[in-house]
Structure formats: structure tokens, C-alpha cells
Design an enzyme around this catalytic site. Structure first.
Site, PDB file in Angstrom:
ATOM      1  N   LYS A  35      -0.165   7.033  -8.711  1.00  0.00           N
ATOM      2  CA  LYS A  35       0.383   5.688  -8.759  1.00  0.00           C
ATOM      3  C   LYS A  35      -0.560   4.653  -8.139  1.00  0.00           C
ATOM      4  O   LYS A  35      -0.875   3.630  -8.761  1.00  0.00           O
ATOM      5  CB  LYS A  35       1.701   5.723  -7.988  1.00  0.00           C
ATOM      6  CG  LYS A  35       2.378   4.429  -7.757  1.00  0.00           C
ATOM      7  CD  LYS A  35       3.712   4.708  -7.072  1.00  0.00           C
ATOM      8  CE  LYS A  35       3.538   5.261  -5.668  1.00  0.00           C
ATOM      9  NZ  LYS A  35       3.433   4.209  -4.656  1.00  0.00           N
ATOM     10  N   THR A  36      -1.018   4.922  -6.929  1.00  0.00           N
ATOM     11  CA  THR A  36      -1.901   3.973  -6.252  1.00  0.00           C
ATOM     12  C   THR A  36      -3.202   3.807  -7.018  1.00  0.00           C
ATOM     13  O   THR A  36      -3.740   2.710  -7.121  1.00  0.00           O
ATOM     14  CB  THR A  36      -2.203   4.442  -4.822  1.00  0.00           C
ATOM     15  OG1 THR A  36      -0.980   4.856  -4.227  1.00  0.00           O
ATOM     16  CG2 THR A  36      -2.811   3.328  -4.007  1.00  0.00           C
ATOM     17  N   ASP A 220       4.024  -2.772  -6.180  1.00  0.00           N
ATOM     18  CA  ASP A 220       4.073  -1.338  -5.894  1.00  0.00           C
ATOM     19  C   ASP A 220       5.504  -0.964  -5.505  1.00  0.00           C
ATOM     20  O   ASP A 220       6.254  -1.812  -5.028  1.00  0.00           O
ATOM     21  CB  ASP A 220       3.105  -1.062  -4.727  1.00  0.00           C
ATOM     22  CG  ASP A 220       2.877   0.407  -4.511  1.00  0.00           C
ATOM     23  OD1 ASP A 220       3.238   1.206  -5.397  1.00  0.00           O
ATOM     24  OD2 ASP A 220       2.329   0.764  -3.447  1.00  0.00           O
ATOM     25  N   GLU A 221       5.877   0.286  -5.668  1.00  0.00           N
ATOM     26  CA  GLU A 221       7.210   0.771  -5.264  1.00  0.00           C
ATOM     27  C   GLU A 221       8.306  -0.161  -5.779  1.00  0.00           C
ATOM     28  O   GLU A 221       9.178  -0.599  -5.031  1.00  0.00           O
ATOM     29  CB  GLU A 221       7.306   0.865  -3.734  1.00  0.00           C
ATOM     30  CG  GLU A 221       6.234   1.697  -3.071  1.00  0.00           C
ATOM     31  CD  GLU A 221       6.522   3.197  -3.119  1.00  0.00           C
ATOM     32  OE1 GLU A 221       7.384   3.632  -3.909  1.00  0.00           O
ATOM     33  OE2 GLU A 221       5.855   3.920  -2.377  1.00  0.00           O
ATOM     34  N   GLN A 260      12.583   8.111  -6.782  1.00  0.00           N
ATOM     35  CA  GLN A 260      12.179   7.998  -5.386  1.00  0.00           C
ATOM     36  C   GLN A 260      12.774   6.758  -4.717  1.00  0.00           C
ATOM     37  O   GLN A 260      12.244   6.269  -3.719  1.00  0.00           O
ATOM     38  CB  GLN A 260      10.657   7.984  -5.266  1.00  0.00           C
ATOM     39  CG  GLN A 260      10.024   9.301  -5.644  1.00  0.00           C
ATOM     40  CD  GLN A 260       8.560   9.343  -5.313  1.00  0.00           C
ATOM     41  OE1 GLN A 260       8.166   9.384  -4.160  1.00  0.00           O
ATOM     42  NE2 GLN A 260       7.728   9.305  -6.337  1.00  0.00           N
ATOM     43  N   ARG A 613       6.604  16.317  -1.479  1.00  0.00           N
ATOM     44  CA  ARG A 613       5.492  16.095  -0.545  1.00  0.00           C
ATOM     45  C   ARG A 613       4.614  17.330  -0.447  1.00  0.00           C
ATOM     46  O   ARG A 613       3.474  17.268  -0.004  1.00  0.00           O
ATOM     47  CB  ARG A 613       5.995  15.774   0.886  1.00  0.00           C
ATOM     48  CG  ARG A 613       6.863  14.528   1.042  1.00  0.00           C
ATOM     49  CD  ARG A 613       6.251  13.329   0.455  1.00  0.00           C
ATOM     50  NE  ARG A 613       6.787  13.107  -0.888  1.00  0.00           N
ATOM     51  CZ  ARG A 613       6.254  12.294  -1.771  1.00  0.00           C
ATOM     52  NH1 ARG A 613       5.174  11.629  -1.473  1.00  0.00           N
ATOM     53  NH2 ARG A 613       6.775  12.150  -2.975  1.00  0.00           N
TER      54      ARG A 613
END
Length: 727
Positions: A35-36, A220-221, A260, A613
Site C-alpha cells: 500500500k505505502t 492513506d488509510e 482493516q 502482522r
DNA sequence: CACCATCGCCTTTTT
DNA sequence: GGCGATGGTG
């Protein structure tokens, strides 16, 4: 221009998203799907391939950490200083706008930022001034009322009481709170966002300027945005008519993952993802589902779990990597056994050459960390706990900051009250009452009221007047002296001149010592502080920095430590080995979240976040008996354990072999007081009907049980009187 | 007015 | 079990 550094590291799906033609874009990016990388490469792409100016880029995140990472990666990719772009948190960017346009925003120039604790103190003060019972009007609940309304963009005048007296009172309190903030020249976190939104909404010229300037808005997010953040973005990037010139307008590029979304409790709206598609019908949608982090088994388990949620946008993570080891499940006897098991496994791994920093302990609530800390301490396993109080949130630091804030802005009533009698200088509750009454009557700040009271009249006793006079003189003197010296010297002068250092030195034992050390640290922080280029005075800039970046302690960051944190904190991170602990009904999913379906689904997403994670090994543990808040309770394994495809799970210790440890010390399993009244048993109650026993507490005549009734919900009952019949 | 004992509460968290 | 708030006492 050579675009290969931007495009080569990407897979097909990532490349498609990064190179999407200008226009609204939504990227659904699963956990560990890069994603980043997509965000940063998109920035590089529009600059290098589309010829966008770095000046025209606005990239928004939720945390300072994420913003910092993004900036660093853009710098690395483009070789230009990241300061050319506006990259920051929603709050940081809102703050920046408000500083630049404070007049249009209706603020005072030197406005200060109230953190969450300041806000609650202020509300308390207002409640007290209104002579309201704090047990009926809980400050925390009032705060929640105010913030959630601000998050939705609602001012007091927009709210209808619906003839509900409680609601009417809350609305009044909200209005009173706003007035107080305005008078004191302070702004809370939610206010930063709402003001920034109103600033653009009510100043078309200004908005036009920013629309012209920021042609690229990246978020983002996105699943974590609340109503006002979304509305703010919509202002900047309005939907264009179908026949608009190509390349016109501002282009939103948002990245998120509905699976998420774990911040509903603070106003986040997952629905903004769907709303985006509705509001931008021409939006291009991309899915990133290839995972580069976890083994096939872990992904399959996580997919299986999250599949139990309804109404998902739908997404299935996959990997080209190996299946890996099974998910390990350990059923502990109690929470100490759980911690010991984890300790053993860690030591085994370390003995085989594993690094401790590659191991994370994740739990639902902070209170769970203690048992692990004790186990690690006695086993000499170095660890680090993330979360808890941050530097700028410590009481002594906030005391010092209150002095500084008062120097920057005399009308800051909250700061005034905090330090007017710290260290004690003979200004007690009585004198303060007089002062508050004066301020209220005259509609001024406490500082101005104090000036009046000293100037004339005998409302205050002689001693109190002298003390107050002394205090005001002190602040003026500190302000005067500080005007000519460097920031850190000013901080130092304040600490010494105020008597704070002396005050905490008197505080015996380690606590006082630690506080003095922290205060020294504050001077260092001021020394190392470099304000961003702005017209703000260094002190004001430092204070804003303290509020917006509460300062993650970075001590021991590089030591090889086991990492401990809550599941929320773990979002966005990855670890080769993950232990998820305390998987019990009532704890995870948490009791207070499992009442409604939405809450339960959010817990499930939290579990999904935790599982994803893990890169190589994932351990799930739960305890049959747990001592929490000083009482023993007995929990069933979390439903989440059952929701994972069972063939992926390997029980570390088959249940049949469970050998309960001999009764050691204080860990004595409580005996059921009445035959048939034990955990999980079905019982019948004369009035409440049938139910299941969830918890047992106490012994003999004091014994109480928690029963979940089919009809009546969950209740605590005294076994002695309940007359429960086993079924 | 300051200090100490007792009571009561208790998800998650960033800004 | 641990922290914060409150109330009584010195």
C-alpha cells in the site's frame, strides 16, 4: 526521463494503480500488499511522468509516523527534498492552514491546541461552573458527545434536542464549551479539522486557490477517515462534470482496506469507501490482493476468519510464497501459564539464533501486558512495551507546558488553572472561586479577572491577593526574560523560575527524580527543536509541536527486544513471529464491543489485522482462567479461534493432556459453591429463564456467577439466593 | 491549606 | 491490581 526506478519494483496490479490516468482513483489494498509503495510511487509518477509540480501534491495520513515514512520514501525515490510537498497528518495540515489563515478562520493569531486530556479538564471545569453532578454528567461522556458531533461536522446550533432534557443539556454544554474555547483562544483536535473544513467552505476565494494549487490529493488509510475528513477532501476535489477538460480539477487518489477498519469508535466511517465510488462515478478501482508478507497458511486462516463478516467489499489475499507452518494454538491454564509458554517459545527461538525484535506479543488491552512483563523480567528476556503515556503527555511536562502556554497566551484559562497554585503558593479553592466568579461575571479570562481583583476591591483576602500578584508578576517576568533568549533557555528559565523543579525535587523517591529528569529532557527537546518555516514565534511553534506530536519515546529502540503492543498499535507493522494472546470471549472480542453486530465485526477485523502482522509464525493463545482487575474469571476460547479453518491449526498441547499445575501459592482455582454451578453449565432461573454460566467469582456464601440468559441478557447473581437449577 | 486514606472504576487510540 | 478522585484530618 527514466521511469524504471518507479515502475520496476511494482507488480502488475500495483503498476496499473500507480500509472492510472489522472482522475479519481480508489485502491483497495489488502494487508501486506504494498500500500505505502503504491502511494509513494504514485507521487513519483505524477511528478515525473505527468509533469506535476511537487508544490501541487497534498498527501494525507493519520499518524506522524506514517507521514514521516512517506516523506522519506518520496525523497529517496525522487531525490528531492520532501519539504517541497505537503505531506502530513490530517491534523497537521489543518493546523498549517489555520495558522496561515487564522483571520478567515475566525481564530486568534496565537491560538493553542488542546490535547485530549486538556479538553477533558476544561469540560470538567465547565460542569463544575454549571454546578452539575459529575456522576450524572460524566466528563468523558460529554467529551464524547462534543467530539463525535464535531467529527460529523455539527455545531451546537445544528443540533435538535428532540425534547429530550438530557440531550438539551448536552447541547448547552457543547455550546458553553465552544464559548470557553473561543475566549481562551484554544482549539481541540476535532476543532482543527472542522475549522479547516469551514475555512474552505466559507471562503470560496481561498478554496479556489487551493483547488488550483493541489492538483493531486492522496489519502492513506482511507477506511479510517471520518465524516469531516471526507467532506474536507470533497471540497478540495469536487466531482467534475463528464465533459470537463481532461486533466482539469483536483484528482483524489485514495488507498484503503475495509477489512482493516478498526477505528469506528473514534468516528471512522468505513462507508466512505463506498461513498467515494458513489461520489466519483468515474473513479477507477484497483485491488491489491497479492500479499508479500505472510505464509499461505496464515493468509488462508485470516481469509477464513474475515469471511465471517458481512457486507465486505470483498477481497482475497494470496501469495506466491510457501504454505509455511501451521497456526499454533495453546490453551493455557491461566494467564501466568500463558506468559510462561510464550517465554519458553521465545527463549527457544533466541537459542536457535532468532532475534527478539522479530517477535511481537499482541493483546487486546494494555492491562494484559503486565503478566508478560513479569514473566520476561524473571526470565531476563528484554522487551519493550509500546503505548502508554508519551513524553508530552506526562503530568510534569504538561505542568511546564502550561507555564509556557500562559506566557504565549495569557487568556489560556486551562493553563492558568493548572499552574496558578503549582507549586503551592497559597491560592486555594476559595480564592479560585472568587476569581472564577469575577471572570464569569465580566466575561473575561481568568488572567484579566485576576488583574481586576488585584487592582482594586477587597474581594480577595490580603494574603491571596499578594500571592496572585506574585504569580502574575512571575509570568510577566518570565515572558519578558524569555523574549530575548533562545527557546531552550527560556524553557530552562521557566522551569527554574516557576519553582517546578524545586517542587518535584521535594517529591521524594524515584518518582520525583524521574520527573526532574523528564523536565531536563524538555529543555533538550526545546534545544533540538527546529521550527518549520513559518511566521510563528519559536515558543508558539514549539507548543503546537508538543500538542500535535506527543513524542514517541525512542529509548532503547535499537536494543534487541521483544515487541509488546495492543492490536491497534500493531496496525501497519509486521513481524516474523507473532503471539496473539488472550483469545477469550469477553476479552477478545471484548465484552463491551460484542453487544452489537457492528462492534463484533470490528473486533473480528482487529483479529484479522493481528493475524496478518505475522510473516512466518503465528501463535494464538488463550487461558481457561484469567485474573484481571483483581478478580478471577473463566473464559471460553474466543469465537475467532473457531472461525479459523481448523485444519490450519495445530494445538500445541492437546487438551486431553492438560495437566493442571499443582496448586501454587495464591493461584487456587475457586471451587464451585453449588453442585452443577460451573463454567459453561446450562442453568435455569426462576425468573430469568435458561442461560449459560460465563463467570464464577468468590467462594461459599460470597460466590457470584455471571449468567448469560437467553432472554434477559447477562446478569451477575449471588449463587446463594439465585437458586439456579442445572439443566 | 496540604497530606493521606479510602473508594471506585476499568477497551481500543491518534491527533 | 493500580490509578485517580474525593473527603477527612492534621
Amino acid at each position: 526521463m527514466d521511469l524504471s526506478p518507479i515502475l520496476n519494483p511494482l507488480n502488475d496490479a500495483q503498476r496499473e494503480a500507480v500509472t492510472a490516468p489522472l482522475g479519481p482513483v480508489l485502491v483497495l489494498a489488502g494487508a501486506g500488499s504494498g500500500k505505502t509503495r503504491v502511494l509513494t510511487h504514485r507521487i513519483a509518477w505524477v511528478i515525473q511522468a505527468e509533469g506535476a509540480s511537487p508544490h501541487g501534491i497534498l498527501a494525507v495520513t493519520f499518524t506522524n509516523k506514517a507521514a514521516g515514512e512517506m516523506r522519506a520514501r518520496v525523497e529517496q525515490l525522487l531525490g528531492i527534498p520532501g519539504s517541497a510537498l505537503w505531506i502530513g497528518t490530517f491534523h497537521g495540515i489543518a493546523h498549517r492552514l489555520l495558522r496561515m489563515h487564522w483571520r478567515e478562520a475566525g481564530l486568534v493569531q496565537g491560538f493553542q491546541i488542546l490535547d485530549s486530556e486538556d479538553q477533558q479538564r476544561l469540560i470538567k471545569k465547565i460542569l463544575r461552573a454549571a454546578e452539575l453532578d459529575e456522576t450524572r454528567w460524566v466528563p468523558r461522556d460529554v467529551k464524547w458527545f462534543i467530539n463525535s458531533n464535531k467529527d460529523e461536522g455539527r455545531r451546537p446550533q445544528h443540533l435538535k434536542d428532540g425534547n429530550d432534557p438530557t440531550r438539551r443539556q448536552l447541547i448547552r454544554l457543547y455550546a458553553a464549551y465552544e464559548e470557553t474555547c473561543a475566549r481562551s483562544g484554544v482549539v481541540d483536535f476535532a476543532e482543527l479539522l472542522l475549522r479547516a473544513f469551514e475555512l474552505w467552505r466559507d471562503n470560496p476565494g481561498l478554496l479556489a486557490h487551493y483547488r488550483q494549487r493541489f492538483r493531486h490529493v492522496l489519502v492513506d488509510e482511507f477506511q479510517d477517515t471520518n465524516a469531516i475528513q471526507y467532506a474536507w477532501m470533497r471540497l478540495l476535489a469536487p466531482t467534475l462534470a463528464a465533459d470537463a477538460a481532461p486533466g482539469a480539477g483536483s484528482h483524489p487518489f485514495v488507498v484503503g482496506d475495509d477489512d482493516q477498519s478498526i477505528y469506528r469508535f473514534r468516528g471512522a466511517r468505513v462507508a466512505n469507501l463506498q461513498q467515494f465510488v458513489r461520489d466519483y462515478p468515474q473513479a477507477k478501482l484497483f485491488r491489491l490482493e497479492q500479499n508479500y508478507r505472510s505464509t499461505g497458511t496464515i493468509l488462508e486462516a485470516a481469509n477464513g476468519l474475515i469471511g465471517h463478516n458481512a457486507g465486505r467489499l470483498g477481497k482475497k489475499l494470496w501469495t506466491q510464497g510457501a504454505r509455511g507452518e501451521p497456526i499454533h494454538l495453546y490453551t493455557a491454564f491461566n494467564e501466568r501459564d500463558e506468559a510462561e509458554f510464550v517465554t519458553h517459545r521465545i527463549r527457544e527461538r533466541v537459542a536457535q539464533g532468532g532475534l527478539r525484535r522479530e517477535i511481537a506479543i499482541l493483546y487486546r488491552s494494555n492491562a494484559q501486558s503486565r503478566v508478560f512483563e513479569e514473566a520476561f523480567l524473571s526470565a531476563r528476556v528484554p522487551y519493550r512495551v509500546y503505548g502508554g503515556l508519551r513524553f508530552f503527555e506526562r503530568a510534569e511536562i504538561k505542568d511546564a507546558l502550561a507555564y509556557l502556554r500562559l506566557i504565549a497566551n495569557r487568556n489560556d484559562d486551562a493553563s492558568f488553572e493548572r499552574v496558578v497554585n503549582l507549586p503551592t503558593r497559597g491560592l486555594g479553592a476559595k480564592s479560585l472561586d472568587v476569581l472564577r466568579a469575577q471572570a464569569k461575571g465580566a466575561g473575561t479570562s481568568l488572567w484579566d479577572a485576576a488583574g481586576v481583583l488585584i487592582g482594586g476591591g477587597d474581594a480577595l483576602g490580603g494574603r491571596a491577593a499578594t500571592a496572585l500578584h506574585g504569580f502574575m508578576g512571575l509570568i510577566e517576568r518570565l515572558a519578558g526574560d524569555g523574549a530575548t533568549v533562545a527557546l531552550h533557555e527560556q524553557v530552562d528559565q521557566v522551569l527554574k523560575g516557576s519553582g517546578l523543579i524545586e517542587h518535584y525535587k521535594r517529591d521524594k523517591a524515584e518518582r520525583g527524580e524521574a520527573r526532574v529528569e523528564n523536565l531536563d529532557e524538555l529543555v533538550s527537546a526545546a534545544r533540538g527543536f527546529t521550527p518549520e518555516a513559518s511566521d510563528l514565534a519559536p515558543l508558539a511553534a514549539f507548543l503546537a509541536h508538543a500538542a500535535l506530536e506527543s513524542g514517541e519515546g525512542q529509548a532503547d529502540e535499537w536494543e534487541d527486544c521483544v515487541q509488546m503492543m495492543t492490536l491497534h498499535t500493531a496496525k501497519g507493522l509486521e513481524f516474523p513471529v507473532v503471539f496473539m494472546c488472550g483469545l477469550e470471549e469477553g476479552l477478545f472480542p471484548h465484552q463491551r464491543s460484542s453487544a452489537d453486530l457492528d462492534g463484533l465485526e470490528e473486533e473480528r477485523r482487529l483479529c484479522y489485522v493481528g493475524m496478518t502482522r505475522a510473516m512466518r509464525s503465528l501463535y494464538l493463545t488463550h487461558a481457561e482462567q484469567r485474573r484481571l482487575h483483581g478478580v478471577d474469571s473463566y473464559g471460553q476460547a474466543s469465537r475467532f479461534v473457531r472461525e479459523i479453518p481448523q485444519e490450519l491449526i495445530e494445538e500445541v498441547r492437546p487438551r486431553v493432556q492438560v495437566s493442571r499445575p499443582a496448586v501454587v501459592g495464591r493461584f487456587r482455582p475457586a471451587e464451585p459453591a453449588v453442585a452443577g454451578v460451573r463454567l459453561g453449565a446450562r442453568v435455569r432461573h426462576g425468573k430469568f429463564g435458561d442461560g449459560v454460566i460465563l463467570n464464577v467469582e468468590g467462594n461459599g456464601a460470597q460466590a457470584r456467577v455471571q449468567v448469560s440468559f437467553e432472554r434477559q441478557g447477562t446478569k451477575w447473581l449471588m449463587v446463594q439466593y439465585a437458586n439456579l437449577k442445572p439443566l
